[in-house]
Structure formats: C-alpha cells, structure tokens
Design an enzyme around this catalytic site. Structure first.
Site, PDB file in Angstrom:
ATOM      1  N   HIS A  53       0.750  -1.216   0.041  1.00 22.90           N
ATOM      2  CA  HIS A  53       0.000  -0.108   0.014  1.00 22.90           C
ATOM      3  C   HIS A  53       0.936   1.346  -0.056  1.00 22.90           C
ATOM      4  O   HIS A  53       2.043   1.096   0.376  1.00 22.90           O
ATOM      5  CB  HIS A  53      -0.909  -0.108   1.284  1.00 22.90           C
ATOM      6  CG  HIS A  53      -1.902  -0.987   1.083  1.00 22.90           C
ATOM      7  ND1 HIS A  53      -2.970  -1.393   2.083  1.00 22.90           N
ATOM      8  CD2 HIS A  53      -2.107  -1.912   0.306  1.00 22.90           C
ATOM      9  CE1 HIS A  53      -3.667  -2.465   1.913  1.00 22.90           C
ATOM     10  NE2 HIS A  53      -3.452  -2.869   0.843  1.00 22.90           N
ATOM     11  N   GLU A  55       1.120   3.872   2.020  1.00 19.03           N
ATOM     12  CA  GLU A  55       1.887   4.374   3.226  1.00 19.03           C
ATOM     13  C   GLU A  55       2.890   3.370   3.526  1.00 19.03           C
ATOM     14  O   GLU A  55       3.947   4.038   4.015  1.00 19.03           O
ATOM     15  CB  GLU A  55       0.392   4.085   4.554  1.00 19.03           C
ATOM     16  CG  GLU A  55      -0.760   4.683   4.282  1.00 19.03           C
ATOM     17  CD  GLU A  55      -1.783   3.821   3.475  1.00 19.03           C
ATOM     18  OE1 GLU A  55      -2.838   4.193   4.109  1.00 19.03           O
ATOM     19  OE2 GLU A  55      -1.601   3.169   2.782  1.00 19.03           O
ATOM     20  N   CYS A  79      -5.684   1.562   6.156  1.00 20.34           N
ATOM     21  CA  CYS A  79      -6.418   0.178   6.354  1.00 20.34           C
ATOM     22  C   CYS A  79      -5.967  -0.115   7.917  1.00 20.34           C
ATOM     23  O   CYS A  79      -4.833   0.042   8.228  1.00 20.34           O
ATOM     24  CB  CYS A  79      -6.192  -0.991   5.417  1.00 20.34           C
ATOM     25  SG  CYS A  79      -4.222  -1.396   5.449  1.00 20.34           S
ATOM     26  N   CYS A  88      -1.877  -1.082   7.646  1.00 24.33           N
ATOM     27  CA  CYS A  88      -1.090   0.029   7.488  1.00 24.33           C
ATOM     28  C   CYS A  88      -1.089   0.752   8.491  1.00 24.33           C
ATOM     29  O   CYS A  88      -0.197   1.442   8.948  1.00 24.33           O
ATOM     30  CB  CYS A  88      -1.487   0.939   6.268  1.00 24.33           C
ATOM     31  SG  CYS A  88      -1.498   0.336   4.648  1.00 24.33           S
TER      32      CYS A  88
END
Length: 361
Positions: A53, A55, A79, A88
């Site tokens: 992801h 992040e 998330c 995350c």
C-alpha cells in the site's frame, strides 16, 4: 500546521491517487505524502498489484530518524485490517509518526471509521475529511462497487459526424488524439467488456498501446452466448498473457476444451429471457476483483445496456468526418438517448483537434 498547508499536502496525495487510477488491481488507488518541517520527505502510491500500500511504500523509503514525528497525508483512510498484508495503521504506529491526515473514510467494512481510534489510542494526532469532495470524485467507482457489490460501468462509443459506427474502407473513424484518449480510458479500469460479434468482426486487441501504459491493460470479458468466437482471434491467442473471461450459455464440449487450453476463464451464465443474465455477469466479475468496466461492444450491446440503465458514465467520441455512403451501422439518436439517461454532460475538445469528446455522467 495551518489548514491551508494541510490542504496543500492532502491535495498532493489526492493527485497521486488520481494518477494511478486503474493501475492497482482490486485495491483502491491511494496516494501518500510524508512531511517533516513543512517539507515533503517521501511519497508513494499503491503498487500495480494492489500491494504494498501507499503508506508502506512511502515509509519504507525513510530512516527511523526521518519517520519519527513526521506527518503522513493519505488520500484514503489507512487500512486497519489484516488481509494479504498487515494493516497500514500498524506500520504508521511502529514508525512513531506524529500526525495522520487523510481525506475520506474507506467504505470497506473491515476498515471504515476504525483507523481513527486505533491511531489515537497510540497517541497519534489524526485529522480527516480534508478536500473530501475532491476525494469522492477520485473514489466514485471504488465506492460504488463496494456499496453495490458490482462493478462501475463506463460506456464508450466512437461515431462519425453523421453517426455511423464503421467505415467500409478504414478501420478507424476518429483521429489519433481520440484513439490515444480511448487507450487512456482503458488504462483507468479493471476490465474491458465486449461481445464475440465485435471480436469476430474487428479482431481488436483491447489493450493499452501508449508508451508507458503497455503493462496496464485491463482484463477482458466477452459475452458469447453460443461460443461463436473465432479460434484465431487475437484475444483468444493472447489470453495466456492477460486474464480473459468468456460468458456463455450453450456450446459443444470440443470448443470448451479448446478455449480452456488457451487459458480462457469460461463461465456458464443462465438466461434472462433470450439473453445472458447481465446481473449474473456483473456479480461474477465483481467476485473476481473487478470494480470498474469499460464497455466497448458496438451498437447492440450499447443500446441494450443504455436502455436498461446499466451505465454509470459514458464517453462519446464524434469524428469530424462524415462517412455518407461509406458508413455502416448508424446510431443517429445516440446523443438524444444519452441526454435522456444522464443528468450532466461535458464537452471536451481541447486536445482532440477537430474531433469531439462528450462525457455524460
């Protein structure tokens, strides 16, 4: 930090997300920007496969020292659930960030609204709903798909100035700028939907052929009730390189065996009156991680889906040329039909030379 600066950095994250729409598989396109002492020190977008992801990508670029007490700006709520990757929020907490600013809550029930309390319980300051209206536009197809459990449908059609779909002599009726724009539209969705009739007549490639977008071609889905598709078509012979679904109802076992040998994903569909049940097709594609579809199916499929209100948006390319007696398959009422189905439309002709592009939404 002032609201003006927060808005500026969240707009950068939103722009990153917007630029990667359609490239992140089943996951939403997310942009992340990390700021320290009013300077951007890292950024990231969701990877092409949907993971890692944004992040995680942006944080992995930094040392522990740079991460500590920095602020991360994210286009979508981070998330907080375990999927194919850890949450995350865990990465953010372990990185000892000072603040998290995100634009809008995720609609995924596993995460929606939960990240705020998790982050705050770790003494991380959280600010949300910045430039929310902008983010709603970025995530409209993703949110629609999550809410309705079916893909978001874009329609696309190209016609001559006198509303013919085909030219007896030339394959293309629009100019090179319209063609490039069509390829960009393809790159922004998970799947292209067409029919075996279109495949058999035109033998299209249905991929992205613009430099830099070659690896961003979407899945292909074909509606073919009796498996009439030609064996020597480009799509069939390249299915091993790009996931291809074929929806049918009746066929002989020999044809089924051949298509399976070509790595086609065959799906038998029940009939709704005399046609394949389109809601069944949409549900199947949604279950196969398709959240957005571009329909490129010619006159019959376009008219059927338009009459039954399946399209969420529509792009109509209009060539500057009249075909007259060289034209085939006229759709003279397409503009009035689209106007009756959609509340808004926007004319965009700035980069198409003499061609026109009308976007209905």
């Amino acid at each position: 930090m002032s609201i003006k600066k927060d808005n500026y950095f969240i707009s950068l994250a939103n722009n990153l997300a917007k630029n990667s729409l359609g490239y992140t598989g089943p996951n939403p396109s997310v942009g992340a920007v990390i700021v320290k002492n009013n300077e951007v020190i890292s950024f990231g977008t969701t990877d092409f496969s949907g993971r890692p992801h944004a992040e995680v990508i942006s944080l992995n670029k930094l040392s522990k020292k740079n991460k500590k007490n920095s602020t991360i700006y994210v286009s979508l709520e981070p998330c907080s659930h375990y999927g194919k990757t850890p949450p995350c929020v865990n990465k953010i907490i372990s990185s000892k960030l000072k603040r998290v600013v995100y634009s809008i809550n995720d609609l995924d029930p596993r995460t929606s609204g939960k990240s705020l309390n998790i982050l705050k319980s770790s003494k991380i300051k959280v600010k949300k709903n910045l430039l929310k209206k902008n983010s709603k536009l970025i995530y409209k197809s993703y949110f629609y798909s999550k809410k309705n459990h079916k893909p978001y449908l874009f329609g696309k059609l190209a016609v001559s100035k006198d509303y013919y779909l085909k030219d007896k002599k030339n394959f293309y009726i629009t100019n090179r700028f319209s063609l490039k724009t069509a390829h960009i539209l393809r790159s922004r969705v998970n799947c292209i939907l067409t029919t075996s009739k279109t495949i058999n007549q035109d033998n299209p490639k249905l991929n992205c052929r613009i430099e830099g977008l070659e690896n961003k071609s979407p899945f292909v889905a074909i509606i073919d009730r009796k498996l009439d598709i030609k064996k020597n078509s480009y799509i069939i012979n390249n299915a091993k390189n790009n996931k291809t679904f074929l929806f049918y109802n009746t066929a002989n076992n020999k044809k089924i065996k051949y298509l399976k040998s070509k790595k086609i994903k065959l799906v038998k569909v029940p009939l709704n009156k005399k046609n394949l049940d389109f809601n069944f097709i949409l549900k199947n594609l949604y279950n196969n991680e398709v959240s957005s579809i571009l329909v490129e199916g010619g006159k019959s499929l376009t008219r059927s889906l338009l009459n039954n209100n399946y399209f969420n948006e529509f792009y109509l390319f209009i060539s500057s040329k009249k075909l007259k007696n060289k034209g085939l398959m006229k759709m003279e009422h397409i503009k009035s039909s689209l106007l009756s189905k959609f509340k808004y439309y926007k004319l965009n002709e700035t980069y198409l030379e003499e061609d026109q592009l009308i976007h209905y939404f």
